[in-house]
Enzyme design. Structure first.
Site, PDB file in Angstrom:
ATOM      1  N   PHE A  91       1.324 -28.551   8.924  1.00 28.65           N
ATOM      2  CA  PHE A  91       0.989 -30.348   8.233  1.00 28.65           C
ATOM      3  C   PHE A  91       1.987 -30.283   9.902  1.00 28.65           C
ATOM      4  O   PHE A  91       3.373 -30.567   9.891  1.00 28.65           O
ATOM      5  CB  PHE A  91       1.625 -30.956   7.443  1.00 28.65           C
ATOM      6  N   SER A  92       1.737 -30.672  10.928  1.00 22.13           N
ATOM      7  CA  SER A  92       2.603 -31.691  11.840  1.00 22.13           C
ATOM      8  C   SER A  92       3.654 -30.314  12.580  1.00 22.13           C
ATOM      9  O   SER A  92       3.157 -29.568  12.949  1.00 22.13           O
ATOM     10  CB  SER A  92       2.813 -32.902  11.387  1.00 22.13           C
ATOM     11  N   GLN A  93       4.424 -31.078  12.179  1.00 23.85           N
ATOM     12  CA  GLN A  93       5.836 -29.950  12.628  1.00 23.85           C
ATOM     13  C   GLN A  93       5.800 -28.574  12.296  1.00 23.85           C
ATOM     14  O   GLN A  93       5.626 -27.291  13.247  1.00 23.85           O
ATOM     15  CB  GLN A  93       7.561 -30.391  12.443  1.00 23.85           C
ATOM     16  N   CYS A  95       2.384 -27.023  12.200  1.00 23.75           N
ATOM     17  CA  CYS A  95       1.607 -27.158  12.845  1.00 23.75           C
ATOM     18  C   CYS A  95       2.988 -26.319  14.302  1.00 23.75           C
ATOM     19  O   CYS A  95       2.400 -24.893  14.543  1.00 23.75           O
ATOM     20  CB  CYS A  95       1.040 -27.313  13.427  1.00 23.75           C
TER      21      CYS A  95
END
Length: 272
Positions: A91-93, A95
């Site tokens: 998720f987010s960072q 990724c």
């Protein structure tokens, strides 16, 4: 299917476990998840303390190449000790960690086997500094869009904090992501590969050896200010499935969204 979960900056394993509980509950028992805290403590992500009580961690204190590549070493060591894993969900960072690891792998050690077979990217992109380190042309437009979307995200998080301190301002049906004023994208139109928010994925642009070859699933929200970064990451992936959950920088927990994500995860597993 065994899946390793990597959370976003300023959050934690327990937060990601909560973020994903709705769609995980729709999967068969054979799908298991292992959520892990990043190695560095940090300040909470803007607005996160309004929603969750937790420790707060990051995959790198500063987005330098050395810091990011150090996180790759940490990831490999963790998988060696606790794996094997069939997939990673970020998720987010999280990724950014997985995707940057993959790009360096394809550039430097393409003949070596990967430590996982597929990836699920939720609301995340790639650090532009990584692309430049790999000699990928990054236009000024790409940098400008990145800076603007980060600023919009911070403003959204600030609005959440303000609402938490002034509960009388919250109206029925009000949502953090409902106001799409100022967003830099039209979610109804996927970008042309020649210009994916400043990156060129045409045959004359980003080289083919720097495309992610494993099956990937990209989950993102139409109202997410960072939608352009999600598109850029998706276009790096040749065997991608894409799903717009209609929300913002989050994972909605509605039955419709949860069932669809669970279906897509199972489809992904059949490709490995």
């Amino acid at each position: 299917m065994r899946i390793l979960g990597l959370h976003g900056h300023g959050t934690s394993a327990s937060i990601m476990k909560s973020q994903t509980v709705a769609f995980r509950s729709k999967l068969p028992p054979s799908y298991t998840f292992d959520f892990v805290d990043a190695p560095f403590h940090c300040a909470p992500a803007p607005g996160i303390k309004v929603l969750f009580e937790s420790g707060h961690y990051t995959w790198w204190p500063k987005a330098t190449i050395n810091g990011i590549r150090g996180s790759h070493k940490w990831l490999i060591d963790y998988i060696d000790e606790h794996g094997p894993y069939d997939a990673i969900i970020g998720f987010s960072q999280g990724c950014s960690l997985v995707a940057s690891f993959l790009l360096y792998h394809y550039r430097e050690t393409p003949s070596e086997p990967l430590p996982f077979k597929c990836a699920i990217f939720t609301c995340g992109g790639l650090p532009l500094g990584v692309l430049e380190d790999l000699a990928i042309p990054v236009s000024q437009r790409a940098h400008d869009i990145n800076d603007q979307t980060v600023a919009i995200m911070k403003a959204k998080a600030g609005a959440l904090t303000k609402l938490a301190a002034n509960l009388d301002q919250i109206k029925p049906g009000m949502g953090l992501w409902n106001d799409t004023t100022g967003l830099l994208h039209d979610p109804a139109v996927l970008p042309d590969e020649k210009d994916v928010f400043g990156l060129d994925f045409s045959d004359t642009g980003i080289p083919r050896d720097l495309r992610i070859q494993i099956p990937t699933l990209h989950i993102y929200g139409a109202k997410d200010p960072r939608w352009p970064a999600s598109m850029q990451l998706a276009y790096f992936c040749d065997r991608r499935k894409m799903y717009d959950h209609g929300g913002g920088h989050d994972i909605p927990r509605s039955t419709e969204v949860s069932l669809r994500i669970a279906e897509l995860v199972q489809e992904l597993s059949r490709e490995i």
